[in-house]
Design an enzyme around this catalytic site. Structure first.
Site, PDB file in Angstrom:
ATOM      1  N   VAL A  29     119.447  74.960  29.980  1.00  0.00           N
ATOM      2  CA  VAL A  29     118.535  73.916  30.447  1.00  0.00           C
ATOM      3  C   VAL A  29     119.223  72.573  30.265  1.00  0.00           C
ATOM      4  CG1 VAL A  29     116.394  75.165  29.997  1.00  0.00           C
ATOM      5  CG2 VAL A  29     117.412  73.793  28.191  1.00  0.00           C
ATOM      6  N   SER A  30     118.988  71.683  31.201  1.00  0.00           N
ATOM      7  CA  SER A  30     119.538  70.332  31.092  1.00  0.00           C
ATOM      8  C   SER A  30     118.633  69.477  30.221  1.00  0.00           C
ATOM      9  CB  SER A  30     119.667  69.701  32.480  1.00  0.00           C
ATOM     10  OG  SER A  30     118.381  69.505  33.046  1.00  0.00           O
TER      11      SER A  30
END
Length: 676
Positions: A29-30
């Site tokens: 996930v960013s």
């Protein structure tokens, strides 16, 4: 039968035989997704349930938390580890499970390169959100759609963001980024920062009076007028601020020379905008400053010598050595760490200058010895090529598959168009309405064709990159062959520098003896040439020689002078580094020259020859451990600097990334590259 199809059949065969497929999940996930609540734990639950529902064996998890999807596999720590594990034999897993397509990557390069390499290894990627994997044609088709969507979504977000910035800039508003020194932002617009503006005006007054940026920086620092970050001024940063676009022209060029551009030079995001700033200097003042700058004589950079290891030598202080040309024709390597951190700070290190000829001669001798060993060279080239290649995709097979898919898609469009036209006619549509109906019918097919053609273009570019690696390996072999065939010949410095670049030569300076620039120490030479030890001066010894030393009219303590010279001979200290108790270094040097020239020193030392003493200072030999990927070689030489002072050198890193070509050219010429 293609390699991908063969691998897919093998995986399917294992499932048919009742063998449980082994799966790992890859979670990414960013930072933006984290802010929206899509964390690693959330994704991990989804992938774990999917693996359980499929009846696969969950054998591992790889996590890249807070990393952008535009990064390639080797730039994501855990994905890079996953790829290394997938190449092991026997293969440790069959499937890689991700929660959704954008986890794989946000760009074609970041998405496909590692997925395709896994395919060629017989490992497939499954996506939880739409329940598919790329072991089937239908799954690969869906994966292409997810890849296109992820990239389009990324571009859409960027376009919206950049569009808002563009509008702000066109309205004269603050568009973001660094605010030039002298200004601030109030209510979304640029305004004069009174304190910083006063510093600029003071700098202007000082420069017009002194015509030296160094002198101006010293004065500003002493007055407590510092940079925006509270740091002291240097000659370079002060000149950059005072002669920049903001101070000289009262404007900012938004999306200027450093803005992102396409291959044809056009701007990618928006248009260039010039934003006017409130004035700090009047027009006549900037005109006077320009005239003063143009009146200053410019010193042309010294040229004419290639420094073959410039930028490859790391000093004890952590900086690098670079080639330096002296007007007197002396060529050496000087540590960048000696440059002042700010005006008046003095050098930040005492790393000595390295004689260019001595260092290069020793390093090149080691390289020639290595290149003369055919077996070692063969092993070196093999490992070098293997580590340089960042991925192992069969580009030829991929291009063939894409060509087939493009041809099939084109055929589908050709068949669909007349069918859509007949249907439009049956509905009574004519002219523009019929054309619009046909276009609507084939639009999804045309979009798929465009995506396939775009992917083919990207794969072609990746293939060229792989060919570039091969070309570099061939260049390496060509240059190595030249050296092997001409081991006793003098190669040009340019050819040597190119070969060291290809070899990824890295050298670290780990120990430095006292720096000794210029002529050799006369006192050391006197003791060394006669193989005499340096006596200890006792009271009895002084009584024997004091009648020789003279100096009734001198204010210097002659015994202290003799002790100073003996100290220098034992330690090798420079004149300026002598302890303060011995007095003025210049006077000591003058007295030494007189005693040596008149024979007084020799007569005095003859009277002290039976006194106990110590060995004369002697530089240790220079030690090199030159790293040439993947082998290392060692040597020692006697002279590391101009007068024989000691410098030990060793390998810096197991593998350092190469610098850009422009920077490398600057390093070879002994000139520092321009700041980006």
């Amino acid at each position: 039968m293609g390699k991908t199809l063969t691998s897919a059949i093998k995986v399917a065969d294992r499932a048919v035989r009742g063998e449980t497929l082994r799966a790992v999940d890859y979670l990414r996930v960013s930072t933006e997704e984290q802010a929206k609540g899509f964390g690693i734990a959330y994704s991990g639950k989804k992938t774990a349930r999917y693996i359980e529902r499929k009846g696969w064996e969950h054998v591992g998890t790889y996590v890249d938390d807070g990393l952008s999807g535009s990064l390639e596999a080797h730039e994501r720590d855990d994905l890079d580890r996953l790829m290394h594990d997938s190449r092991k034999s026997p293969r440790p897993f069959d499937m890689v499970v991700v929660n959704e397509g954008r986890v794989i990557g946000r760009t074609g390069r970041a998405f496909w390169r590692w997925v395709w390499e896994l395919e060629d290894l017989g490992v497939y990627v499954a996506v939880v959100k739409k329940d598919y994997d790329n072991s089937t044609p239908a799954g690969r088709s869906q994966m292409r759609k997810d890849a296109d969507y992820a990239e389009e979504e990324r571009e859409l977000i960027r376009e919206r963001t950049q569009g808002g910035i563009q509008e702000a800039a066109e309205d004269g508003m603050y568009p973001g980024g660094q605010v030039p020194f002298g200004w601030t932002v109030k209510d979304g617009r640029y305004a004069v920062n009174k304190k910083q503006a006063a510093t600029l005006r003071r700098a202007y007054e000082l420069y017009m009076a002194k015509r030296s940026w160094q002198a101006v920086a010293l004065t500003l620092n002493s007055e407590g007028k510092l940079t925006a970050r509270g740091q002291r001024w240097t000659r370079k940063n002060l000149r950059r601020v005072m002669t920049g676009e903001a101070a000289m022209n009262n404007r900012i060029i938004w999306r200027g020379k450093n803005a992102a551009r396409r291959a044809d030079g056009t701007l990618i995001y928006g248009e260039q905008v010039i934003i006017d700033l409130p004035k700090i200097f009047k027009k006549k003042e900037t005109k006077a400053l320009r005239a003063a700058l143009e009146a200053q004589p410019r010193q042309a950079p010294a040229r004419g010598r290639v420094y073959i290891v410039s930028g490859l030598l790391t000093s004890p202080c952590g900086s690098v050595y670079r080639g330096h040309n002296h007007r007197a024709g002396v060529y050496d390597y000087q540590c960048k760490g000696r440059t002042e951190a700010y005006a008046g700070a003095g050098g930040t290190c005492n790393c000595p200058a390295l004689n260019a000829d001595s260092v290069e001669e020793s390093i090149w001798a080691d390289v020639v010895a290595l290149l003369g060993d055919a077996e070692r060279m063969k092993a070196m080239a093999k490992e070098w090529i293997g580590e340089i290649a960042s991925e192992h995709v069969d580009h030829v097979s991929r291009l063939a598959q894409l060509d087939q898919q493009i041809a099939e898609q084109s055929q589908v469009i050709d068949v669909t168009m007349p069918v859509a036209a007949r249907q439009a006619a049956k509905r009574g549509l004519v002219g523009a309405e019929a054309e619009a109906a046909v276009e609507t019918a084939i639009r999804p097919l045309a979009q798929d064709l465009a995506n396939l053609e775009k992917m083919r273009s990207e794969v072609t570019a990746w293939q060229r990159e792989a060919e570039e690696v091969t070309r570099r390996a061939r260049d390496f072999e060509r240059l190595a062959g030249i050296v092997r065939d001409n081991l006793t010949a003098d190669l040009t410095p340019e050819l040597k520098a190119e070969l060291l670049y290809l070899l990824d030569c890295q050298v670290e300076v780990v120990q430095c003896a006292p720096k000794r620039l210029g002529v050799a120490c006369a006192l050391r030479e006197w003791f060394a040439s006669r193989k005499r030890s340096v006596p200890t001066l006792t009271d009895e010894g002084w009584e024997r020689i004091k009648h020789l030393m003279g100096g009734s009219r001198s204010k210097m303590d002659r015994r202290l002078v003799v002790e100073a010279l003996l100290h220098k001979a034992r330690t090798g200290a420079r004149w300026k580094d002598m302890p303060a108790e011995y007095g003025n270094p210049r006077s000591l040097q003058t007295q030494t020259d007189r005693w040596l020239a008149s024979g007084t020193w020799e007569a005095a030392m003859e009277l002290l020859k039976d006194e106990p003493g110590e060995s004369v200072w002697s530089p240790e030999p220079t030690e090199f451990k030159v790293s040439l990927k993947p082998l290392a070689i060692e040597s020692r030489i006697g002279d590391g600097t101009q007068d024989g002072s000691s410098t030990a050198l060793r390998r810096r890193t197991p593998y350092a990334r190469r610098s850009p070509a422009g920077r490398r050219r600057a390093e070879l010429s002994g000139r520092a590259p321009r700041s980006p």
